[in-house]
Structure formats: structure tokens, C-alpha cells
Design an enzyme around this catalytic site. Structure first.
Site, PDB file in Angstrom:
ATOM      1  N   ASP A   1      -3.538  -1.558   2.302  1.00 50.15           N
ATOM      2  CA  ASP A   1      -4.120  -0.360   2.892  1.00 50.15           C
ATOM      3  C   ASP A   1      -4.029   0.807   1.916  1.00 50.15           C
ATOM      4  O   ASP A   1      -3.402   0.699   0.865  1.00 50.15           O
ATOM      5  CB  ASP A   1      -3.413  -0.018   4.210  1.00 50.15           C
ATOM      6  CG  ASP A   1      -1.915   0.195   4.020  1.00 50.15           C
ATOM      7  OD1 ASP A   1      -1.350  -0.329   3.037  1.00 50.15           O
ATOM      8  OD2 ASP A   1      -1.294   0.873   4.853  1.00 50.15           O
TER       9      ASP A   1
ATOM     10  N   HIS B   1      27.356  -1.980  11.520  1.00 50.52           N
ATOM     11  CA  HIS B   1      27.380  -1.267  12.797  1.00 50.52           C
ATOM     12  C   HIS B   1      26.005  -0.691  13.144  1.00 50.52           C
ATOM     13  O   HIS B   1      25.516  -0.864  14.268  1.00 50.52           O
ATOM     14  CB  HIS B   1      28.409  -0.145  12.798  1.00 50.52           C
ATOM     15  CG  HIS B   1      28.201   0.777  13.958  1.00 50.52           C
ATOM     16  ND1 HIS B   1      28.533   0.426  15.248  1.00 50.52           N
ATOM     17  CD2 HIS B   1      27.583   1.982  14.051  1.00 50.52           C
ATOM     18  CE1 HIS B   1      28.167   1.382  16.079  1.00 50.52           C
ATOM     19  NE2 HIS B   1      27.581   2.340  15.378  1.00 50.52           N
TER      20      HIS B   1
ATOM     21  N   GLN C   1      -4.718   2.926   9.970  1.00 55.25           N
ATOM     22  CA  GLN C   1      -4.437   4.238   9.396  1.00 55.25           C
ATOM     23  C   GLN C   1      -5.210   5.318  10.161  1.00 55.25           C
ATOM     24  O   GLN C   1      -5.628   5.081  11.288  1.00 55.25           O
ATOM     25  CB  GLN C   1      -4.795   4.237   7.896  1.00 55.25           C
ATOM     26  CG  GLN C   1      -3.874   3.345   7.054  1.00 55.25           C
ATOM     27  CD  GLN C   1      -2.468   3.933   6.895  1.00 55.25           C
ATOM     28  OE1 GLN C   1      -2.186   5.073   7.317  1.00 55.25           O
ATOM     29  NE2 GLN C   1      -1.557   3.146   6.318  1.00 55.25           N
TER      30      GLN C   1
ATOM     31  N   CYS D   1      30.342  -0.314  21.357  1.00 56.58           N
ATOM     32  CA  CYS D   1      29.693  -1.285  20.463  1.00 56.58           C
ATOM     33  C   CYS D   1      30.517  -2.566  20.322  1.00 56.58           C
ATOM     34  O   CYS D   1      31.745  -2.540  20.344  1.00 56.58           O
ATOM     35  CB  CYS D   1      29.469  -0.656  19.095  1.00 56.58           C
ATOM     36  SG  CYS D   1      28.577  -1.729  17.956  1.00 56.58           S
TER      37      CYS D   1
ATOM     38  N   ASP E   1      10.664  -1.184  11.890  1.00 54.30           N
ATOM     39  CA  ASP E   1      11.499  -1.389  10.709  1.00 54.30           C
ATOM     40  C   ASP E   1      11.786  -0.021  10.104  1.00 54.30           C
ATOM     41  O   ASP E   1      10.997   0.913  10.277  1.00 54.30           O
ATOM     42  CB  ASP E   1      10.783  -2.220   9.638  1.00 54.30           C
ATOM     43  CG  ASP E   1       9.832  -1.361   8.818  1.00 54.30           C
ATOM     44  OD1 ASP E   1       8.750  -1.011   9.338  1.00 54.30           O
ATOM     45  OD2 ASP E   1      10.189  -0.989   7.691  1.00 54.30           O
TER      46      ASP E   1
ATOM     47  N   GLY F   1       0.820  -1.216   0.000  1.00 54.07           N
ATOM     48  CA  GLY F   1       0.000   0.000   0.000  1.00 54.07           C
ATOM     49  C   GLY F   1       0.849   1.258   0.000  1.00 54.07           C
ATOM     50  O   GLY F   1       0.582   2.214  -0.738  1.00 54.07           O
TER      51      GLY F   1
END
Lengths: 384, 384
Positions: B146, B342, B195, B311, B273, B95
Site C-alpha cells: 500500500d 507482563h 487507506q 495479573c 498489533d 508499505g
């Protein structure tokens, strides 16, 4: 010589297996050295190089001198730390880069004036300075500044370049010997570069001069694989290896196609480097036991087999031709990494096969077997 | 629900640690999912993803449908085999890509007509077709088609888009339920997309409708992090998580900056994400515990410390800021790989810190600690 041992020489040819000791470990020959032009093998991490089985890499004095600059490398205690490479490093002297990359090159008896290909700034290399630069880089195997000529070259031009290359090699050796004493137990090695274009008389003269007057730790053969015919290339290499003493390594500069390496090993060369495996990878071209091919070709879109069914590299163990074909078409960066890993491991495997063949006394048979499959264009591979 | 377990919820906020079961393994939340738009996390191999600790990745139905095409994926028995990813895969429904990438988008009650951004060819997605496409991709977590609107949107336009999104979610669920029964024990999960632009009434309506009328396996919050203010973003997320039942995962689509993830976790989101960590890496920008910075900046030329001294990633354990700065200036491909690794590991470590904090009951303190250091601009990092 202590740093070099000939383990076995083929009965029917000059092919041999040897062991070269450096301050950062051994190099087993025949060996292909991945090229890290700017202090990195393009698109390949150190972890991947290690998995490929890489011992020695090659990098360029010319490039590192211009960028990042020698002060940066010195801050790190040398290139090994800077690029996180724990094995041996060989540095090219820059003679070829000054010839091929600089828009301006003016050679005097003392050295070479050139401009940077990056920003046009003027620079001056002498044989002594280039030895010093390589000490600051901290490479294990260093090379003498040489003068390259175009191919094809006139005999007079090749003779003139060789005269300078010979004089510069003697100066390099003197300067190197003084500096190397200061480096003590971690003494680096110096390779002299043999020039002479495609003229047997000059090549023989260059080889004899290098062995007798310079007496370096190893011999590099320069100015070949630059457009001359295969016949010329083989003849020149043969003249050189015939003239040289057998107690030191012979490094064929800039050779990287598997079929050429098989021939050159037969003629007595031990060490090789070339951008071919990584550059071809970035163009989507894989080296395989069944020949070269482009992953973009239509038959591979649905092909579930690995790049090379005979290969044991990370790429072949995990990914298919179809996936690599997709990465090529989608312009995905991962392709560069995956095919570079494969191509480097493919050349590594070829040298392992050669070593085994020399050990077992069947070099000729294994070479013919390689050629038969490599030039077969068989399976579902398309000839390119 | 069997596939989802809330392990612990923070006493002072909606932050929580959970476990989501999929056909290809568990996803522990809070989780950041690297984005593999075209079936590859850009410049990162599966071996590197595994070393980073990646469980679930996200990929796009729209992109895979266009290239390599679903027939290729089916030949491989699905995307997992094609891209050699063994863990869970979540697919976005397309979508958003139809909205953001296609030059032509025409929405009807039945579906959406659009043209390919690659070759301009016409295509038609319906909720049912998109469910079928995701089955052919073989993803573990699938999403409903969507309708996205621009930001800022008028209330009427957002209402119209939501009406279609609601109807399409119901159709998606019916079609999915029928298909999922056929997949039997390896039943995939369906997430509905909520939405409503920046309107609290629409967001609340969307959340209640999704929970009551669609009843999916998880809730995705779409249409945020697209240019609205942080205040609006937090308000919308809060309205949604307040309205939703607590027995299913909440996936905030497209969020990837560490400071935003800390806030969103506090407000009840579990999954994230974004292309940010890999895209910024390709621009030479590193995410670190002391803020973001560009490796090209002058102070890093001689800097021997790793990108982030705190790290534990491959890049930070092996390479310096100076080396990455050099790779950036020399336009070397290896930079993309090293900084992507990284940045992804950095976000992974942030979610590990969050999980630990929720477990130990000190989420607020750890969040403040993160913010203090992240916004300090301290050390020799330059603010950008």
C-alpha cells in the site's frame, strides 16, 4: 562436619564429588554458580535458571549494599524473596569489588574506606559490618572480608595484604559465630578467603592459618584467575588444596572457562563462579563442546544446526546458529537471553560429566576427551 | 467463507467474537498480535510467548527482506522454522516501513523505489514482488503493498495514494491467487489494506473497492493511530466497518493501548498489533488494570506487590514492583523480558475479558468497568 559430605574422591587426583547442605537446599559439587552481581543473573529469569538445573548462585555484598540497599532486602525478608530465587545463595564479601571498582580505596587495620562506583559517595567496610550486611541479605554461604592486591604483586605487598586478610578472617569468624547462633536452625555457612598472590609460601601460610585459626565452614581461594599464568594458577591452587583439610568445600573464586574448571577440579577445587558465561553471551560468544565461537562469524549465517549439537538446553533444542547470528547482527535483546542460557547449561553439563567421571573412576579419560574435542576447532566451527 | 467464522456479535455494538483458521492454527478474536519486527518479539522467547497464550504474531516483510534476507528464510523452509514459532504469522507488506524508515522513497505506478535504513542500498518493491517475498517468508496471513501518507494529509494527496493503493491491491490479489493455488491445501490468506487518511469519503470508497473489486480473505485498516485525534480514528474505523461485509476479519494495524483496543473492538475491529507493549516495557512502563506506570517511580522502591495484582503472568506471579524498579535503576536486561511478558499477557487478558463479555452479552458493562479502574489512578499507582 555435618553440612558437608565427600561422596567419592578420584583415585588418581584430588577430584571429588561432594554434597554441601545449606538452609536453602543442597549443592552438589563440582558445581558452577551463575553470577547475579546485582541480584539478577544478567538476562536470565528464575524459570530459566531452574531449567538449567542451577542450585546455587553467587551475588555481591558490595553491589547489593549500594543498590537496591539493604533496607529494601530486609523489607522482603532477604534476597531470596526479593529476586525469587529458592535455592542457595553465596555472597562475596566485597573485598574484590572494593579493589576493582572503587576509584578510592584506603585500607586501615580496622577496615576499608572506599567510594561508590555509582555516585562517588564514601563508605566504610569492616569485617564485622560485612558479616552483618550478609546476614541482612540472608545469604546461605557468607564470606570474610579480604584484601586484594594487584597482579603481579611484590612479595612485601602480598604479605601485608595477607596479614590483614588473616586478622580480618579471625574477626569475621568471631562476629559470625555470635550472629549465627541467633539464626538457630537455619544457620548460615561461613567461607574464609585464602589470599597470597602467586607466592607458594604465602598461599601455604594462608591455608594453614585459615584451617587452624579461623576454622570456617568452607575455604574460598581468592586472588587467582586475575592475569597470572596458568602454571602459576595451578601451582597456587595445588599448594592450597594440599595444605587444607579435606572435610570442607574448596571454592575457586572467579573461574569460569570450562578448560580451567576441568584443571581446577583435578587439583581439588569443588565450587566455581564467573561472569564469563553470561558476559561472553552478550558479546555473541558461545561455549560449546567443540570450543568457543562467535555467532556473528560468516559461516553461521545459513547454519541450521544448534549452537552445540551435543547440548540439551532450551536454546539448542529450539534455535539455530543462523537465528542467533541474525539476532546478533540485528542487535536483538533475545540473543543475550538465549546464549546465556546455553553457556550456563553448557557449564552445568560439564560439571555433570565430571561428577559422572569421578563416580565411574575415569576422570582422566573424560578430561582428555573434553580437551580433544574442545581444542579441535573441528566441524564447521571457526577458531577465534 | 470457510476460513472465518463469526461466533457471536454483541447486540448493542459491532463487537464480536470470531475464529480465523490459518495453515498454522486458529486465531481467536478479538486478538492482540505481538510484533516480531526482525523475526523476534523483542526480549521474549518462544517459550514465554506460548506461556502468554500467543496465537498469532506479526512480522515485517521490509525488515526480513533486508535482514537476514529471504535466502536464509528459504533455507529454513520459512520463517516459522527460523524463529521457532509454531503458530500463525501475519506479515505486513512493507508499505508503512518504506514510508517511515527509508530516507528515500520514490513511488511510480509500478512500485516503490527506496533505500535501506541499514546500509542505504537501493531497492524496488512492486505489489507482485511483495507477494512473492511473503511466500518465501511463508507467512500465514499476507498483505497487499500500500501507499502511506503523512498525517495530516491533504485530500488530494490522500486521494492519489488511495488510487495507487487500490490498483496495487488488485494486482496483489491477481498475483496472490495464482501463487496461492500452487500452495494447495496450505493456502495462505491475503488481507487487503484500506487507506484514505482521515477522509470519510475516501475511507468508504477504499472499503467498498476492497470488498467488491479485490475480495481478499480479510481487511486491514491502515494509516490510523498515526497522530490523528481519537475522534477521527473512531470515525474512520466506523465508516470502514459499516461499509465492509461482516463475513471476514477486520485487522486494525498498529493499535496497542488497551483503552484504544476496547473502543476499536466496539466499532467492529477484530485483530490488533503494536510495538507498544514491548517498547514501553523496555522504557520501564507497565500496562496494568489500574493504568500505566513507570517502575522507576519512587513509591515502588519498597513495594512488595506485583506489577498488577490482578495479573496471572510469570512476572506478576514471581516478582515485585520493587524488584523491577531495582532492575530498571541497575539497567539490568532482565527487566525488558519481565515487563514485556507482563504487558503482552495484560493485553492477552484484556482480549479474553472482551471475548467473555461478548459471549455473556455485557460488553458495555465490562468496558465501563475496565475504564473506571484503568483511569482511576488508584491504589498506590502514580499517574504518569
Amino acid at each position: 562436619m555435618k553440612h558437608f559430605e565427600v561422596i567419592k574422591t578420584d583415585a588418581a587426583s584430588r577430584a571429588r564429588i561432594c554434597r554441601l547442605e545449606t538452609a536453602h537446599g543442597a549443592v552438589h559439587t563440582p558445581v558452577f554458580m551463575p553470577v547475579a552481581t546485582q541480584g539478577t543473573v544478567k538476562a536470565v529469569s528464575q524459570a530459566d535458571l531452574k531449567a538449567i538445573g542451577t542450585e546455587c548462585i553467587l551475588t555481591n555484598t558490595y553491589h547489593l549494599y549500594l543498590r537496591p540497599g539493604l533496607a529494601v532486602l530486609e523489607k522482603f525478608g532477604g534476597l531470596h524473596n526479593f529476586m525469587a530465587h529458592q535455592g542457595p545463595i553465596l555472597t562475596d564479601s566485597g573485598g574484590y569489588q572494593v579493589y576493582s571498582l572503587s576509584k578510592l580505596r584506603k585500607i586501615t587495620d580496622n577496615g576499608v574506606h572506599f567510594t561508590s562506583h555509582i555516585d562517588g559517595s564514601p563508605h566504610f567496610f569492616t569485617p564485622e559490618r560485612v558479616i552483618d550486611y550478609q546476614a541482612r541479605i540472608g545469604s546461605d554461604i557468607r564470606t570474610c572480608l579480604d584484601v586484594c592486591v594487584e597482579n603481579p604483586a611484590e612479595h612485601a605487598a602480598a604479605r601485608d595484604a595477607l596479614t590483614k586478610t588473616k586478622a580480618w578472617a579471625e574477626r569475621s569468624k568471631r562476629h559470625f559465630a555470635a550472629a549465627a547462633r541467633r539464626e538457630g536452625a537455619k544457620r548460615p555457612l561461613l567461607f574464609g578467603i585464602i589470599q597470597g598472590a602467586t607466592f607458594p609460601d604465602l598461599r601455604r601460610e594462608a591455608a594453614l592459618h585459615m584451617a587452624e585459626k579461623v576454622d570456617p565452614d568452607g575455604f574460598a581461594v581468592g586472588g587467582l584467575s586475575v592475569g597470572e599464568t596458568k602454571k602459576q594458577m595451578h601451582e597456587m591452587l595445588s599448594v592450597v588444596t594440599e595444605a587444607l583439610p579435606k572435610d570442607r568445600p574448596v571454592y575457586f573464586m572467579g573461574l569460569g572457562s570450562p578448560e580451567d574448571i576441568w584443571e581446577a577440579v583435578e587439583l581439588g577445587a569443588d565450587m566455581f563462579d564467573c561472569v564469563l558465561p553470561t558476559r561472553n553471551a552478550r558479546n555473541g560468544q558461545a561455549l560449546t563442546s567443540r570450543g568457543r565461537f562467535y555467532v556473528k562469524n560468516a559461516p553461521y549465517k545459513m547454519d541450521e544446526t544448534p549452537l552445540d549439537p551435543d547440548c540439551d538446553c532450551y536454546t539448542c533444542k529450539n534455535y539455530s546458529r543462523a537465528y542467533l547470528s541474525h539476532l546478533f547482527k540485528a542487535r536483538e535483546l533475545l540473543m543475550n537471553q538465549l546464549i546465556s542460557i546455553h553457556n550456563l547449561r553448557f557449564l552445568m553439563n560439564q560439571t555433570l560429566i565430571m561428577r559422572e567421571a569421578i563416580k565411574n573412576g575415569d576422570f582422566q579419560a573424560r578430561k582428555k576427551e573434553f580437551q580433544r574435542l574442545y581444542f579441535s576447532g573441528g566441524g564447521n566451527f571457526k577458531k577465534n
